[in-house]
Design an enzyme around this catalytic site. Structure first.
Site, PDB file in Angstrom:
ATOM      1  N   ASN A  14       0.825  -1.205   0.000  1.00 47.78           N
ATOM      2  CA  ASN A  14       0.000   0.000   0.000  1.00 47.78           C
ATOM      3  C   ASN A  14       0.864   1.261   0.000  1.00 47.78           C
ATOM      4  O   ASN A  14       0.509   2.256  -0.623  1.00 47.78           O
ATOM      5  CB  ASN A  14      -0.941  -0.008   1.209  1.00 47.78           C
ATOM      6  N   ASN A 104      -5.996   4.899   9.065  1.00 48.81           N
ATOM      7  CA  ASN A 104      -5.609   3.490   9.152  1.00 48.81           C
ATOM      8  C   ASN A 104      -6.318   2.698   8.063  1.00 48.81           C
ATOM      9  O   ASN A 104      -7.460   2.986   7.721  1.00 48.81           O
ATOM     10  CB  ASN A 104      -5.980   2.926  10.525  1.00 48.81           C
ATOM     11  N   HIS A 106      -7.620  -1.005   7.216  1.00 47.86           N
ATOM     12  CA  HIS A 106      -7.933  -2.286   7.869  1.00 47.86           C
ATOM     13  C   HIS A 106      -8.520  -3.254   6.843  1.00 47.86           C
ATOM     14  O   HIS A 106      -9.374  -2.870   6.053  1.00 47.86           O
ATOM     15  CB  HIS A 106      -8.919  -2.077   9.012  1.00 47.86           C
ATOM     16  N   GLU A 176      -7.653  -2.364  -1.484  1.00 41.01           N
ATOM     17  CA  GLU A 176      -6.976  -1.485  -0.531  1.00 41.01           C
ATOM     18  C   GLU A 176      -6.248  -0.356  -1.250  1.00 41.01           C
ATOM     19  O   GLU A 176      -6.307   0.806  -0.830  1.00 41.01           O
ATOM     20  CB  GLU A 176      -5.976  -2.286   0.304  1.00 41.01           C
TER      21      GLU A 176
END
Length: 202
Positions: A14, A104, A106, A176
């Site tokens: 990421n 964040n 997740h 993501e």
């Protein structure tokens, strides 16, 4: 220039997705100014080196490691602090210093399969075991309540009968990358508001 500091513990795919989006102009007028990692063997460190991004390794055996992180963040004064698979929980005094600046990523559709104990492959194992037909990822603002901050974006993937934790992780990873780039762009525009646990687009 919009400044991003990344905290990561692992592979950093990421992290790479954000680097690529900046390089390709998908995220404009931004830079990753610093990478902080608590894992000296993390491949994300190599990604940072290849892209000319300064890295700092903090040893979590040192009781002052959170103070070191806090000092780095204070010096950088970033617009966004990105937790990319960072396998430690930030203390309240850091989170409180940067309200709605820490995001964040997740690997589930929060609030399902979130909170303490749900991280990495453990999330995907729990998803498959539960029998649910859909999973995905969530980008949210980090708060003192772990995995329970306002949700910026979510992406959905189907959980098929032949999925393994590894195959499900691969599918979620694809989403993501998209979700993270979208969320950073949204925050940069400032065209949103927060209503409880929902981030509203303006």
């Amino acid at each position: 220039m919009f400044s991003i500091v990344v905290l990561a513990s692992g592979n950093g795919s990421n992290f790479q997705a954000v680097v690529d989006a900046i390089d390709n102009g998908v995220i404009g007028n931004a830079k990753i100014s610093k990478l902080i990692s608590n894992n000296k063997r993390a491949y994300v460190l190599e990604r940072a080196r290849e892209n000319g991004i300064e890295s700092i390794i903090v040893d979590t055996k040192n009781s002052d490691y959170n103070k070191i992180i806090s000092t780095v963040l204070e010096a950088e004064n970033p617009d966004i602090i990105l937790l990319d698979g960072y396998m430690r929980i930030l203390p309240d005094y850091i989170i409180d210093r940067y309200p709605f600046k820490i995001i964040n990523l997740h690997p589930s559709l929060l609030p399902a399969f979130g909170g303490r104990g749900y991280y990495g492959s453990k999330v995907h194992e729990a998803v498959i075991k539960s029998g649910t037909r859909y999973s995905g990822c969530t980008v949210h603002f980090a708060t003192n309540d772990v995995d329970n901050g306002p949700i910026i974006d979510q992406r959905i993937v189907e959980v098929t009968d032949d999925d393994t934790p590894e195959s499900l992780e691969e599918k979620v990873h694809v989403e993501e990358h998209k979700s993270l780039v979208y969320s950073i762009n949204l925050i940069m525009t400032g065209k949103y508001s927060i209503n409880g646990k929902r981030v509203l687009r303006e």
